[in-house]
Design a protein around this motif. Sequence first.
Motif, PDB file in Angstrom:
ATOM      1  N   ALA A  30       0.788  -1.309   0.000  1.00  0.00           N
ATOM      2  CA  ALA A  30      -0.121   0.091   0.055  1.00  0.00           C
ATOM      3  C   ALA A  30       0.728   1.292  -0.006  1.00  0.00           C
ATOM      4  CB  ALA A  30      -0.931   0.059   1.388  1.00  0.00           C
ATOM      5  N   ARG A  31       2.189   1.308   0.581  1.00  0.00           N
ATOM      6  CA  ARG A  31       2.902   2.401   0.745  1.00  0.00           C
ATOM      7  C   ARG A  31       3.472   2.797  -0.462  1.00  0.00           C
ATOM      8  NH1 ARG A  31       8.144   2.861   4.482  1.00  0.00           N
ATOM      9  NH2 ARG A  31       7.788   5.218   5.021  1.00  0.00           N
ATOM     10  N   LEU A  32       3.707   1.746  -1.468  1.00  0.00           N
ATOM     11  CA  LEU A  32       4.221   2.021  -2.801  1.00  0.00           C
ATOM     12  C   LEU A  32       3.344   2.717  -3.654  1.00  0.00           C
ATOM     13  CD1 LEU A  32       6.146  -1.430  -3.628  1.00  0.00           C
ATOM     14  CD2 LEU A  32       7.201   0.909  -3.027  1.00  0.00           C
ATOM     15  N   ALA A  33       1.883   2.122  -3.458  1.00  0.00           N
ATOM     16  CA  ALA A  33       0.882   2.850  -4.103  1.00  0.00           C
ATOM     17  C   ALA A  33       0.526   4.174  -3.738  1.00  0.00           C
ATOM     18  CB  ALA A  33      -0.565   2.067  -4.078  1.00  0.00           C
ATOM     19  N   VAL A  34       0.879   4.578  -2.341  1.00  0.00           N
ATOM     20  CA  VAL A  34       0.592   5.708  -1.660  1.00  0.00           C
ATOM     21  C   VAL A  34       1.719   6.832  -2.287  1.00  0.00           C
ATOM     22  CG1 VAL A  34       0.603   7.267   0.182  1.00  0.00           C
ATOM     23  CG2 VAL A  34      -0.603   5.098   0.317  1.00  0.00           C
ATOM     24  N   LEU A  35       2.862   6.275  -2.367  1.00  0.00           N
ATOM     25  CA  LEU A  35       3.979   7.356  -2.937  1.00  0.00           C
ATOM     26  C   LEU A  35       3.707   7.561  -4.404  1.00  0.00           C
ATOM     27  CD1 LEU A  35       6.798   5.768  -0.570  1.00  0.00           C
ATOM     28  CD2 LEU A  35       5.417   7.813  -0.363  1.00  0.00           C
ATOM     29  N   ARG A  36       3.241   6.635  -5.204  1.00  0.00           N
ATOM     30  CA  ARG A  36       3.367   6.512  -6.499  1.00  0.00           C
ATOM     31  C   ARG A  36       2.116   7.638  -6.965  1.00  0.00           C
ATOM     32  NH1 ARG A  36       2.788   0.855  -7.366  1.00  0.00           N
ATOM     33  NH2 ARG A  36       4.852   0.022  -7.323  1.00  0.00           N
ATOM     34  N   GLY A  37       1.460   7.782  -5.966  1.00  0.00           N
ATOM     35  CA  GLY A  37       0.209   8.837  -6.139  1.00  0.00           C
ATOM     36  C   GLY A  37      -0.816   8.383  -7.130  1.00  0.00           C
ATOM     37  N   GLY A  38      -1.604   9.373  -7.376  1.00  0.00           N
ATOM     38  CA  GLY A  38      -2.878   9.225  -8.559  1.00  0.00           C
ATOM     39  C   GLY A  38      -3.857   8.133  -8.423  1.00  0.00           C
ATOM     40  N   ARG A  39      -4.101   7.207  -6.946  1.00  0.00           N
ATOM     41  CA  ARG A  39      -4.887   6.867  -6.633  1.00  0.00           C
ATOM     42  C   ARG A  39      -5.579   7.244  -5.163  1.00  0.00           C
ATOM     43  NH1 ARG A  39      -2.965   0.653  -6.421  1.00  0.00           N
ATOM     44  NH2 ARG A  39      -4.896   0.513  -5.626  1.00  0.00           N
ATOM     45  N   ALA A  40      -6.824   7.033  -5.132  1.00  0.00           N
ATOM     46  CA  ALA A  40      -7.551   7.405  -3.948  1.00  0.00           C
ATOM     47  C   ALA A  40      -7.047   6.467  -2.788  1.00  0.00           C
ATOM     48  CB  ALA A  40      -8.913   7.340  -3.983  1.00  0.00           C
ATOM     49  N   LEU A  41      -7.051   7.123  -1.654  1.00  0.00           N
ATOM     50  CA  LEU A  41      -6.682   6.420  -0.403  1.00  0.00           C
ATOM     51  C   LEU A  41      -7.749   5.198  -0.172  1.00  0.00           C
ATOM     52  CD1 LEU A  41      -5.309   8.885   2.022  1.00  0.00           C
ATOM     53  CD2 LEU A  41      -4.183   7.427   0.476  1.00  0.00           C
ATOM     54  N   ASP A  42      -9.024   5.546  -0.399  1.00  0.00           N
ATOM     55  CA  ASP A  42     -10.055   4.489  -0.512  1.00  0.00           C
ATOM     56  C   ASP A  42      -9.685   3.028  -1.310  1.00  0.00           C
ATOM     57  OD1 ASP A  42     -11.315   6.050   1.248  1.00  0.00           O
ATOM     58  OD2 ASP A  42     -12.703   6.558  -0.022  1.00  0.00           O
TER      59      ASP A  42
END
Length: 80
Positions: A30-42
């Motif tokens: 999840a951290r990788l996805a957060v740092l890449r940005g572009g996707r909502a946290l939900d």
Amino acid sequence: MSRRSLERLFRATLGVSPAKCYLRIRLERARLAVLRGGRALDDVAQSAGFASTSHFIARYRCTFGRTPAAERAAAQKRHS
């Protein structure tokens, strides 16, 4: 080997329970996805297997020391 024996061996070898290890893997993903940005946290929370965004944020903060939004903002600031 019984489930409990496997759990004990896992803990003795890696120092954490299988459940904690699996949670850490999910949070790292999840951290990788957060740092890449572009996707909502939900969306990130759901794709990492969390039933609620609030539970995801609480576990994330406990593990990494700040919320996903704060981490994303800090990463964007570093790259701008």
